[in-house]
Every structure is written in C-alpha cells, then in structure tokens.
Design an enzyme around this catalytic site. Structure first.
Site, PDB file in Angstrom:
ATOM      1  N   ARG A 135       0.652  -1.600   0.526  1.00 18.61           N
ATOM      2  CA  ARG A 135       0.247   0.215   0.354  1.00 18.61           C
ATOM      3  C   ARG A 135       0.713   0.675  -0.017  1.00 18.61           C
ATOM      4  O   ARG A 135       0.405   2.478  -0.261  1.00 18.61           O
ATOM      5  CB  ARG A 135      -0.582  -0.299   1.137  1.00 18.61           C
ATOM      6  CG  ARG A 135      -2.077  -0.965   1.036  1.00 18.61           C
ATOM      7  CD  ARG A 135      -2.997  -1.051   2.049  1.00 18.61           C
ATOM      8  NE  ARG A 135      -4.032  -2.381   1.857  1.00 18.61           N
ATOM      9  CZ  ARG A 135      -4.091  -3.095   2.169  1.00 18.61           C
ATOM     10  NH1 ARG A 135      -3.231  -3.710   3.629  1.00 18.61           N
ATOM     11  NH2 ARG A 135      -5.072  -4.264   2.151  1.00 18.61           N
TER      12      ARG A 135
ATOM     13  N   GLU B 218       2.558 -11.896  13.154  1.00 18.17           N
ATOM     14  CA  GLU B 218       1.833 -11.437  14.682  1.00 18.17           C
ATOM     15  C   GLU B 218       2.050 -13.857  14.227  1.00 18.17           C
ATOM     16  O   GLU B 218       1.786 -14.455  14.917  1.00 18.17           O
ATOM     17  CB  GLU B 218      -0.044 -11.732  13.767  1.00 18.17           C
ATOM     18  CG  GLU B 218       0.017 -10.343  14.101  1.00 18.17           C
ATOM     19  CD  GLU B 218      -0.242  -9.822  11.803  1.00 18.17           C
ATOM     20  OE1 GLU B 218      -0.034 -10.686  11.102  1.00 18.17           O
ATOM     21  OE2 GLU B 218       0.900  -8.937  12.134  1.00 18.17           O
TER      22      GLU B 218
END
Length: 183
Positions: free
Chosen positions: A70, A107
C-alpha cells in the site's frame, strides 16, 4: 482539522477481518473518490512542506520509500510532488539485482523486506510511507534498510496508527499519522 475528520469518515470498518476480534480499517474508499484521494495526498504534503522539511538542514526530501504494497499507492505521488525519488521496499525475492535485506516479526512468524542496494545514496534524506502502523515491525525493517545504505530517515508517515500497539516506539525517527485509532 476538518480534513482529518473528512478522511476518517471515508474509512470503512470491517469487523472480524482478517480474523475474529480484529476491526480492519479499509483505506480503499479513500482512493476511489478523486476528491478524497487528493485531500489525503494534500494533507501529507502540507505536513511535509510546513513542518518536516523546514526542520531538516538540507530543506528537502531526496527519497520517498514506500512499503509493499500500500505504500506503493501513496509514495510515488508524494515523491513526484516533492521532486524526490521513489524507492520500493518489497518482500524478499521480488526485486531484481543486488539487494539489502532486513527481517521483521509478524503475528505468525518472521518475514523479510528488500531494497535494491543502489536505491538510496549515503546522506540522502528519506521519508518512509505506508498505509498503517500496527506493531511497527515492517516500518522498522524499512528504516534499517535505509540506514544500511547510508540514508537518514527523517520521518515515517502513515494514514492510520493503531496507538494501543505502540509501533512508533520501535522506530528511529518521528512518526506522523493522520488518523489515530485506539481499537
């Protein structure tokens, strides 16, 4: 600021995405409306030209680094408007030529970013941009790549900052985020 509230109003929240318990803030509605997209870019440029650039000795940004993927949507536009180079930071194995690598915690494991070895010259002033900062791992890796090449990260820019994760505390330069979220 009115533009911040305007931009916040255009974000779409998606509960339980990509997994249960997470509220995903979608930036794509900001990009679908040309006026909103221009407001976003103008907000970043105003911040940079009125606060960031006047505070650095060179009085200019040489390189805008955008994070995969992005950051690629915002970085080239901001670089063009500042008269700066755009440099992508990509996932390992996606860039041709000789590259520098930095790893970061996710994560669910470790990932790596790369930057072409000749993309940033020693002493250049750099800003790093992405859509969101959460834990700060990917932005930190990008900053490490800039430092390996001798560049100086002046500031990290994000549309959204998840304040409760304190990702900005891991970075080697100030953080500027348009929208701060506590959930």
């Amino acid at each position: 600021m009115a533009d911040v509230e305007y931009l916040r109003s255009k974000l779409t929240a998606h509960p339980d995405f990509p997994q249960k318990g997470i509220v995903f803030l979608d930036i794509f509605p900001l990009l679908r409306d040309p006026i909103t997209f221009e407001t976003l870019i103008t907000h970043f440029l105003h911040h940079l030209t009125s606060l960031t650039i006047p505070s650095i000795p060179s009085k200019k940004i040489d390189v805008v680094v955008g994070l995969d993927a992005r950051g690629f949507l915002l970085g080239p536009i901001i670089a063009l408007r500042l008269g700066a180079a755009f440099v992508p930071v990509r996932k390992k194995g996606k860039l041709p030529g000789t590259c520098e690598t930095a790893s970061y915690e996710k994560e669910y494991g470790v990932d790596s970013f790369e930057m072409q070895s000749d993309a940033v010259k020693p002493g250049q002033s750099v800003i790093i941009i992405d859509d969101l900062i959460a834990t700060g791992g990917s932005a930190k890796a990008a900053g490490e790549l800039v430092a390996k090449l001798g560049g100086k990260t002046i500031e990290y820019l994000f549309i959204i900052e998840l304040m409760f994760l304190k990702g900005g505390s891991k970075l080697d330069a100030p953080v500027y985020s348009i929208i701060q979220s506590d959930d």
